[in-house]
Design an enzyme around this catalytic site. Structure first.
Site, short mmCIF file in Angstrom:
data_model
loop_
_atom_site.label_atom_id
_atom_site.label_comp_id
_atom_site.label_asym_id
_atom_site.label_seq_id
_atom_site.Cartn_x
_atom_site.Cartn_y
_atom_site.Cartn_z
N ARG A 173 51.26 20.27 -67.81
CA ARG A 173 51.40 20.38 -66.41
C ARG A 173 52.30 21.40 -66.31
NH1 ARG A 173 51.80 15.62 -68.62
NH2 ARG A 173 50.86 13.79 -67.50
N SER B 128 38.37 22.87 -69.26
CA SER B 128 37.93 21.95 -69.53
C SER B 128 36.90 21.23 -69.00
CB SER B 128 39.12 20.73 -69.08
OG SER B 128 38.26 19.68 -67.98
N HIS C 109 47.47 12.58 -74.35
CA HIS C 109 46.92 13.31 -72.89
C HIS C 109 48.57 13.64 -72.38
CE1 HIS C 109 43.30 14.23 -71.15
NE2 HIS C 109 43.36 13.69 -70.27
N LYS D 248 40.95 16.48 -80.56
CA LYS D 248 42.07 16.59 -79.80
C LYS D 248 42.12 14.30 -79.04
CE LYS D 248 43.98 17.64 -75.16
NZ LYS D 248 43.90 16.73 -74.13
N GLN E 45 36.68 23.25 -74.16
CA GLN E 45 37.12 21.46 -74.33
C GLN E 45 35.86 20.16 -74.15
OE1 GLN E 45 38.30 19.18 -71.36
NE2 GLN E 45 37.80 17.75 -73.00
N ASP F 216 50.34 18.85 -78.36
CA ASP F 216 51.30 19.08 -77.25
C ASP F 216 51.10 17.33 -76.27
OD1 ASP F 216 48.72 16.93 -75.76
OD2 ASP F 216 47.84 18.97 -75.87
N SER F 217 52.03 17.37 -75.77
CA SER F 217 52.74 16.30 -74.37
C SER F 217 54.27 16.10 -74.62
CB SER F 217 51.96 14.67 -75.09
OG SER F 217 50.32 14.92 -74.66
N GLY F 218 54.41 16.90 -73.58
CA GLY F 218 55.85 16.61 -73.43
C GLY F 218 56.29 17.95 -73.14
C1 FNR Z 1 45.49 17.22 -68.45
N1 FNR Z 1 44.91 16.92 -69.56
C2 FNR Z 1 42.72 16.72 -70.20
N2 FNR Z 1 42.86 16.97 -71.68
C3 FNR Z 1 41.38 17.09 -71.52
O1 FNR Z 1 41.07 16.87 -72.67
N3 FNR Z 1 40.94 17.58 -70.63
C4 FNR Z 1 41.09 17.51 -69.54
O2 FNR Z 1 40.19 17.59 -68.64
C5 FNR Z 1 42.26 17.14 -68.79
N4 FNR Z 1 42.80 16.99 -67.30
C6 FNR Z 1 43.46 17.35 -67.16
C7 FNR Z 1 44.69 16.64 -66.28
C8 FNR Z 1 45.84 16.67 -65.19
C9 FNR Z 1 46.41 16.87 -64.40
C10 FNR Z 1 46.75 16.84 -66.52
C11 FNR Z 1 47.98 16.86 -66.48
C12 FNR Z 1 46.11 16.81 -68.01
C13 FNR Z 1 45.83 15.97 -70.87
C14 FNR Z 1 46.23 18.03 -71.13
O3 FNR Z 1 44.98 18.91 -71.75
C15 FNR Z 1 47.37 18.26 -72.15
O4 FNR Z 1 46.93 17.21 -73.40
C16 FNR Z 1 48.44 17.26 -71.17
O5 FNR Z 1 48.38 17.79 -69.94
C17 FNR Z 1 49.59 17.53 -72.21
O6 FNR Z 1 50.73 17.36 -71.71
P1 FNR Z 1 51.81 17.54 -70.93
O7 FNR Z 1 51.81 19.03 -70.78
O8 FNR Z 1 51.28 18.02 -69.65
O9 FNR Z 1 53.11 16.73 -71.16
#
Ligand code: FNR
Length: 375
Positions: A326, A114, A271, A247, A136, A302-304
């Site tokens: 997560r 990230s 996200h 994304k 990213q 992603d997500s979930g």
């Molecule tokens: C993220 N996510 C995220 N996405 C991104 O493109 N750059 C980033 O810096 C971050 N930072 C970030 C921090 C934290 C604490 C979380 C929980 C999430 C989003 C991440 O890439 C992804 O899209 C989600 O976490 C997917 O959902 P789940 O798997 O957490 O449900």
């Protein structure tokens, strides 16, 4: 009832990870990682959407020898599962993204670093070694800084660029407001961008160690970029010769625009519900987007996702690969590099088991007919 699991270990039931990791995190860190925007309606919907799809079993099919390997835009993967880009990972463990990048390399899975990484991308690349890594990018308001990130990423061996589109304004997360907490105001866990020479020269003239706020204030000015649009693409193409993915796609129209602009791939993502509350579940966005794209580019999701069964469902609905966020952070909180590795390994094993039980040799043979929709 879930059987008790010894403190600090990874539960066999990955859906229990969050509860298990809670004790290993400060209240602020737990809140920040778990948070969704608003009252987290969309974050809950993301997970809930998987319960509306049920796996169908066709009898009389022999369990097959499974091969989950795949190639996405030239990157060979042993399984269609990637580490989602996650910033400020030192919230979960002091080794932060160094540990995650090492775990990814051990598993052969692709690691997405990230822009808001806790460690500079060069250190994360060294930790990742011969592993596979993508970068990213949050496209900043300062193009010179963006170009500096791209140059550093290329030099450090990141092969693909993933531009996140859904965070041009930070999500409204009440729990962080209630706790008065933002990791970006602490000047800790954000060394990826505070180590950048252009950022230091133009946006943080006072070293972070000496100043209470500059990096955090600069964060808003630099990374809140509501003017981001297709007009930035020529600059991206000029300074990045590898594949580019977007994304944060949630609508078929945006996916079509990505195809029209010759983008190489997309990540269907909201996200993890951290940006817009009241939005549809990311899984519900997936099918129509896959249809709109019509096989012209890879569609990641992603997500979930919490278990291998969730990954199975997203793949059956047309995703070429899935990202996990997560869960690996909770693994990191529980047991550092080993915890992250165990979580991702288990999720891949669960996916493999589901594909085997479906009598298929590869997840690529999956289709919607593997699922039934229930209310
Ligand atoms: C993220 N996510 C995220 N996405 C991104 O493109 N750059 C980033 O810096 C971050 N930072 C970030 C921090 C934290 C604490 C979380 C929980 C999430 C989003 C991440 O890439 C992804 O899209 C989600 O976490 C997917 O959902 P789940 O798997 O957490 O449900």
């Amino acid at each position: 009832m879930t059987p008790p699991v010894a403190a600090g270990t990874i539960p066999g039931d990955l859906s229990q990870l969050e509860a298990q990791a809670a004790d290993s995190l400060s209240p602020e860190a737990l809140a920040y990682i778990r948070a969704g925007a608003g009252d987290a309606d969309t974050t809950r919907a993301n997970a809930g959407a998987f319960r509306h799809w049920r796996i169908k079993r066709h009898r009389g099919r022999k369990p097959a020898e499974v091969d989950l390997s795949t190639t996405i835009l030239g990157t060979r993967m042993p399984a269609p599962v990637l580490f989602a880009p996650v910033g400020v990972q030192t919230l979960a463990h002091p080794d932060g993204d160094l540990a995650s990048a090492r775990a990814a390399a051990e598993l052969g899975l692709t690691y997405l670093h990230s822009t808001q990484g806790a460690y500079p991308m060069e250190e994360v690349a060294a930790a990742n070694g011969d592993g596979s890594r993508w970068y990213q990018l949050y496209w900043p308001t300062d193009d010179e800084l963006a170009v500096s990130f791209l140059r550093r990423a290329r030099a450090a061996g990141y092969t693909h660029l993933v531009i996140t589109l859904d965070t041009t304004l930070l999500g409204w997360r009440p729990i962080d407001l209630d706790l008065g907490y933002s990791p970006f105001l602490e000047n800790k866990g954000i060394a990826n961008y505070t180590s950048d020479p252009v950022f230091r020269r133009k946006h943080m003239p006072v070293p972070a160690e000496l100043a209470a706020l500059p990096a955090g204030i600069a964060f808003s000015g630099v990374f809140q970029n509501p003017g981001l649009g297709w007009q930035q693409l020529p600059l991206v193409r000029e300074h990045w010769d590898g594949p580019v993915l977007l994304k944060g796609i949630q609508s078929p129209r945006d996916a079509e625009l990505a195809v029209e602009h010759a983008i190489d791939g997309i990540v269907v993502s909201n996200h993890g519900g951290r940006q817009v509350d009241g939005a549809i579940a990311s899984l519900d966005a997936l099918g129509p987007i896959v249809q709109a794209v019509g096989g012209t580019m890879p569609v990641l999701f992603d997500s979930g996702i919490r278990t291998g069964r969730d990954a199975f469902k997203a793949l059956a609905l047309g995703a070429d690969a899935v990202l996990v966020g997560r869960p690996y952070l909770y693994g990191l909180a529980l047991d550092g590099q080993r915890g992250t590795r165990t979580v991702m390994r288990r999720l891949v094993d669960e996916l493999e088991e589901e594909v085997r039980k479906a009598g298929l040799r590869s997840h690529r043979a999956l289709s919607r007919s593997a699922l039934t929709r229930v209310r």
